[in-house]
Design an enzyme around this catalytic site. Sequence first.
Site, PDB file in Angstrom:
ATOM      1  N   CYS A 348      27.328  11.432  40.201  1.00  0.00           N
ATOM      2  CA  CYS A 348      27.711  12.843  40.283  1.00  0.00           C
ATOM      3  C   CYS A 348      27.049  13.670  39.195  1.00  0.00           C
ATOM      4  O   CYS A 348      27.710  14.158  38.271  1.00  0.00           O
ATOM      5  CB  CYS A 348      29.228  12.954  40.225  1.00  0.00           C
ATOM      6  SG  CYS A 348      29.942  12.130  41.644  1.00  0.00           S
ATOM      7  N   GLU A 349      25.749  13.782  39.265  1.00  0.00           N
ATOM      8  CA  GLU A 349      24.954  14.625  38.360  1.00  0.00           C
ATOM      9  C   GLU A 349      23.700  15.030  39.110  1.00  0.00           C
ATOM     10  O   GLU A 349      23.091  14.185  39.771  1.00  0.00           O
ATOM     11  CB  GLU A 349      24.494  13.830  37.128  1.00  0.00           C
ATOM     12  CG  GLU A 349      25.604  13.323  36.288  1.00  0.00           C
ATOM     13  CD  GLU A 349      25.268  13.287  34.801  1.00  0.00           C
ATOM     14  OE1 GLU A 349      24.298  13.940  34.381  1.00  0.00           O
ATOM     15  OE2 GLU A 349      26.011  12.609  34.091  1.00  0.00           O
TER      16      GLU A 349
END
Length: 425
Positions: A348-349
């Site tokens: 999640c980046e």
Amino acid sequence: MQLPEFFEYRDGQLYIEGCELSELAREYGTPLYVYSASAIKTAYERYRTAFERAGLDATICYAVKANSNIHILRMLHELGAGADVVSGGELYLARAARVTPEKIVFAGVGKTAAEIDYALRENILAFNVESAGELHLIKNRASKQGKTGVGISLRVRPEVSAGGHHYITTGAADSKFGLSFAEVHELARELKNSPTLKLRGLHVHIGSQMRGVTPILEAVRRVVGLATEIGGELEYLDIGGGVGVNYAGEPDEPNLPDALASGIAKIFRETGRTYPLLVEPGRYLVAMSGALLTEVLYLKESGETRFAVVDAGMNDLLRPALYGAVHPVVSLAEGVSNTAYKIVGPVCESGDFLSERAELPTLEAGAGLAILGAGAYGFSMASNYNSRSRPAEVLVNGNNVTLIRRRETLYSLLKEQLVNIDVEI
Ligand code: LLP
């Protein structure tokens, strides 16, 4: 782009040596690190023979940080390599791989007392010392253990900047690494009167992924000058690692080890000084041997960008996210490359990408991909970020496949936390 040596398409499928990569992906699952033993042996021999041909006496101390899997360490040890370690952990792994202590050097700016004690007990060849404070701590700890003649190399900051990304250059005047020339003089004087410690050599390492050897040669020239000024008999010069590899598969690649070795021989001829050498290649020996296999989970478009979301992420291979490193991505099934994808992982980046742009055959969910040049600083920099279990690793030698690290399980993520808590799973 040329595929790395020992990788090729056969009957439409990508092979590593005698093994079909999609079969390995099926058998061991993805993401999966796969290495070619022959590629490592070939790189090692290329490095070794370059120095031999140049008439230099060089001992290869493999930089364990590049890939510290014990099977690979054992293989390099069997080929004759020693080890360059930078932590108690690397020393432990090198010893577990049977690397002889007389071929182990210990570098790093932050050695702890516990690590120093451990390395003293192991009787390693030398500490590559990076500050006066460290030298004094080693002296203290050595006295406590009743040791004499403990090997020391002083790591010089030669004020030559080089290397790929600025995160991996280490030789500049304001770098945290090494000692200034003045400090080396001072500490060398101090060492002359020490029965506990023995100055064995000078050490220099100016950076990594260097695609030309001129900066390393400049650093070596300065270190030879410094060794001459210090006088006395040094047993060797340790010239570090840093020789780069051809990630992009450009044709007509120069032979960098040859250029390095012949350049050093020339410096020795010109200065009339000759030293045995320690060399610390990491990346050169293992980078191109490895691929990270991954499976396409989803395809999606966002704005102008066509994404392939794969099951490997920045936690598995950090180099693209951290340095903007470019690793070629190829399809396991051969096809005409007609579509550009951004290859991204599940983390999640937005920084979680493996390739900003890969030209590939049209992909479908379930397609297998290989991220090339992943043998160095791949698994060794992997983490459990997003609570992802780290991949398995396999070593291929001809038609033989050896699992060299089991895939981590969900329990691997939990087990060290099972203190002071009741958990039912
Ligand atoms: N010797 C010393 C003292 C080092 O610090 C290093 C690497 C080496 C030898 C080996 O350098 P090589 O031959 O592999 O270039 N994580 C980065 C590379 C960091 C290198 C750190 N020191 C990357 O993925 O590019």
